[in-house]
Structure formats: structure tokens, C-alpha cells
Write a protein that holds these residues in place. Structure first.
Motif, mmCIF file in Angstrom:
data_model
loop_
_atom_site.group_PDB
_atom_site.id
_atom_site.type_symbol
_atom_site.label_atom_id
_atom_site.label_comp_id
_atom_site.label_asym_id
_atom_site.label_seq_id
_atom_site.Cartn_x
_atom_site.Cartn_y
_atom_site.Cartn_z
ATOM 1 N N CYS A 40 64.625 45.992 26.523
ATOM 2 C CA CYS A 40 64.306 45.313 25.261
ATOM 3 C C CYS A 40 63.742 43.918 25.518
ATOM 4 O O CYS A 40 62.846 43.463 24.792
ATOM 5 C CB CYS A 40 65.536 45.253 24.358
ATOM 6 N N LEU A 41 64.242 43.254 26.543
ATOM 7 C CA LEU A 41 63.688 41.944 26.908
ATOM 8 C C LEU A 41 62.224 42.090 27.322
ATOM 9 O O LEU A 41 61.365 41.322 26.880
ATOM 10 C CB LEU A 41 64.506 41.317 28.038
ATOM 11 N N ALA A 42 61.935 43.101 28.140
ATOM 12 C CA ALA A 42 60.544 43.358 28.548
ATOM 13 C C ALA A 42 59.675 43.658 27.331
ATOM 14 O O ALA A 42 58.534 43.182 27.236
ATOM 15 C CB ALA A 42 60.497 44.504 29.554
ATOM 16 N N LEU A 43 60.193 44.432 26.401
ATOM 17 C CA LEU A 43 59.462 44.750 25.176
ATOM 18 C C LEU A 43 59.132 43.482 24.394
ATOM 19 O O LEU A 43 57.987 43.269 23.981
ATOM 20 C CB LEU A 43 60.286 45.722 24.317
ATOM 21 N N GLN A 44 60.133 42.637 24.194
ATOM 22 C CA GLN A 44 59.931 41.434 23.384
ATOM 23 C C GLN A 44 59.019 40.422 24.085
ATOM 24 O O GLN A 44 58.220 39.752 23.435
ATOM 25 C CB GLN A 44 61.274 40.817 22.998
ATOM 26 N N LEU A 56 50.257 49.038 18.925
ATOM 27 C CA LEU A 56 50.443 50.278 19.657
ATOM 28 C C LEU A 56 51.248 50.080 20.948
ATOM 29 O O LEU A 56 52.128 50.883 21.258
ATOM 30 C CB LEU A 56 49.090 50.919 19.971
ATOM 31 N N LEU A 57 50.980 49.018 21.688
ATOM 32 C CA LEU A 57 51.702 48.783 22.940
ATOM 33 C C LEU A 57 53.198 48.619 22.680
ATOM 34 O O LEU A 57 54.028 49.192 23.397
ATOM 35 C CB LEU A 57 51.144 47.567 23.674
ATOM 36 N N VAL A 64 59.314 54.368 25.058
ATOM 37 C CA VAL A 64 59.836 54.464 26.427
ATOM 38 C C VAL A 64 61.343 54.185 26.434
ATOM 39 O O VAL A 64 62.111 54.871 27.112
ATOM 40 C CB VAL A 64 59.082 53.506 27.379
ATOM 41 N N ILE A 65 61.766 53.196 25.663
ATOM 42 C CA ILE A 65 63.205 52.899 25.557
ATOM 43 C C ILE A 65 63.935 54.096 24.948
ATOM 44 O O ILE A 65 65.007 54.495 25.434
ATOM 45 C CB ILE A 65 63.441 51.614 24.737
ATOM 46 N N ALA A 66 63.363 54.687 23.926
ATOM 47 C CA ALA A 66 63.974 55.871 23.303
ATOM 48 C C ALA A 66 64.045 57.030 24.297
ATOM 49 O O ALA A 66 65.058 57.743 24.361
ATOM 50 C CB ALA A 66 63.179 56.279 22.065
ATOM 51 N N VAL A 96 72.116 48.257 18.597
ATOM 52 C CA VAL A 96 72.222 46.802 18.658
ATOM 53 C C VAL A 96 71.186 46.217 19.613
ATOM 54 O O VAL A 96 70.583 45.175 19.323
ATOM 55 C CB VAL A 96 73.657 46.381 19.063
ATOM 56 N N SER A 97 70.959 46.873 20.735
ATOM 57 C CA SER A 97 69.983 46.350 21.699
ATOM 58 C C SER A 97 68.576 46.326 21.122
ATOM 59 O O SER A 97 67.883 45.309 21.193
ATOM 60 C CB SER A 97 69.996 47.196 22.982
ATOM 61 N N VAL A 98 68.141 47.434 20.557
ATOM 62 C CA VAL A 98 66.767 47.517 20.049
ATOM 63 C C VAL A 98 66.603 46.661 18.797
ATOM 64 O O VAL A 98 65.732 45.776 18.744
ATOM 65 C CB VAL A 98 66.363 48.980 19.779
ATOM 66 N N ASN A 99 67.418 46.887 17.793
ATOM 67 C CA ASN A 99 67.264 46.138 16.551
ATOM 68 C C ASN A 99 67.599 44.667 16.730
ATOM 69 O O ASN A 99 66.957 43.800 16.137
ATOM 70 C CB ASN A 99 68.109 46.763 15.442
#
Length: 153
Positions: A40-44, A56-57, A64-66, A96-99
Motif C-alpha cells: 500500500c505504501l508503494a501504491l500511494q 489506470l496505474l 496486484v494487492i488484491a 484497513v491497509s488498503v482503505n
């Protein structure tokens, strides 16, 4: 003269539980959480580096997380199901991690005066709200099925 003492182990580290055991499932939750937080840190960070727009990215990285969570549940799900609320805990960690990562990112952007692009509507309103309905259903089923005190052999 025979000795009744046990031989010393050659490796002082504790043995890892077998992959399918409930102990292994229990001990897998903390690394699972760590992987979720890092993902999630990489995503943000990616969202921040691409101008703060959810595009889209960001959707692909969320997928990928899912997929990672699905793989984790595919390999540990049966054993987690033997732990009291094991699957519910895994669900809660993912939720909690994603949201939470989206909410914290939005908070930081707002605190820095950057504001939110309209593309944040889905991650900030739809995703946590719709997902919460599924999570509440999962929690109600877990409580109805076993409650807090019922054990499972």
C-alpha cells in the motif's frame, strides 16, 4: 550409565510450524500485514509521483494487492479458517491497509493544501463504503457461526 537428558538441538532457532497448520497460519498474519503495508505504501507513493490522480496505474497496483491477498488466502485460508476469527482478521487487515492508505494519503494531500482530484471519489467514497458492507456481512457470519467463545476442533 544411560542419560535421561534430551540432546541439544543443533539449530537454536525454533522450528517453523508446518505450512498447513493453524500455528503457521497464526504466524503468517504479521508477515501478511507487513506485506500489505509495504504494498500500500508503494501504491500511494506511485499515486503521489504521478500527480496525485487515481488512474489506470493505481487501479492496476490495487489489483496486484488484491491478487496478493487472494494468493495468501489460497495458501493459508483453510488453516486460517480453523483459527477463531482467522479469516475475519485477514479481511480486516486487508480492509484497513488498503482503505487506510488512501485515507491517510488524502489527509496528507489536504494538509499540504494540494487538494484532491475528482478521481479520488471512488477510493474515498465507493470503495470503503461498498467494501464495508461485505466486511460487516463477513463479521456477522463469523459471529453467528462461532461467536466469541465457541472453539473449533
Amino acid at each position: 550409565m544411560t542419560s535421561t537428558s534430551h540432546p541439544l538441538p543443533s539449530d537454536p532457532r525454533p522450528a517453523r510450524p508446518p505450512a498447513g497448520s493453524t500455528d503457521a497460519a497464526l504466524h503468517s498474519l504479521l508477515p501478511y500485514l507487513g506485506a500489505l503495508v509495504l504494498a500500500c505504501l508503494a501504491l500511494q507513493v506511485t499515486i503521489a509521483l504521478t500527480g496525485g490522480r487515481i488512474a489506470l496505474l493505481a487501479a492496476l497496483l490495487t489489483a496486484v494487492i488484491a491478487a496478493g491477498a487472494a494468493i495468501y488466502l489460497g495458501t493459508r485460508g483453510r488453516a486460517l479458517g480453523r483459527l477463531r476469527f482467522g479469516l475475519l482478521i485477514a479481511h480486516a487487515l486487508l480492509y484497513v491497509s488498503v482503505n487506510g492508505s488512501f485515507a491517510l494519503h488524502a489527509f496528507v494531500r489536504s494538509a499540504l493544501g494540494e487538494g484532491l482530484d475528482p478521481s479520488w471519489g471512488g477510493p474515498m467514497l465507493a470503495m470503503p463504503g461498498i467494501w464495508a458492507l461485505g466486511f460487516l456481512t463477513h463479521a456477522a457470519g463469523s459471529l453467528a457461526g462461532r461467536g466469541f467463545e465457541a472453539g473449533r476442533a
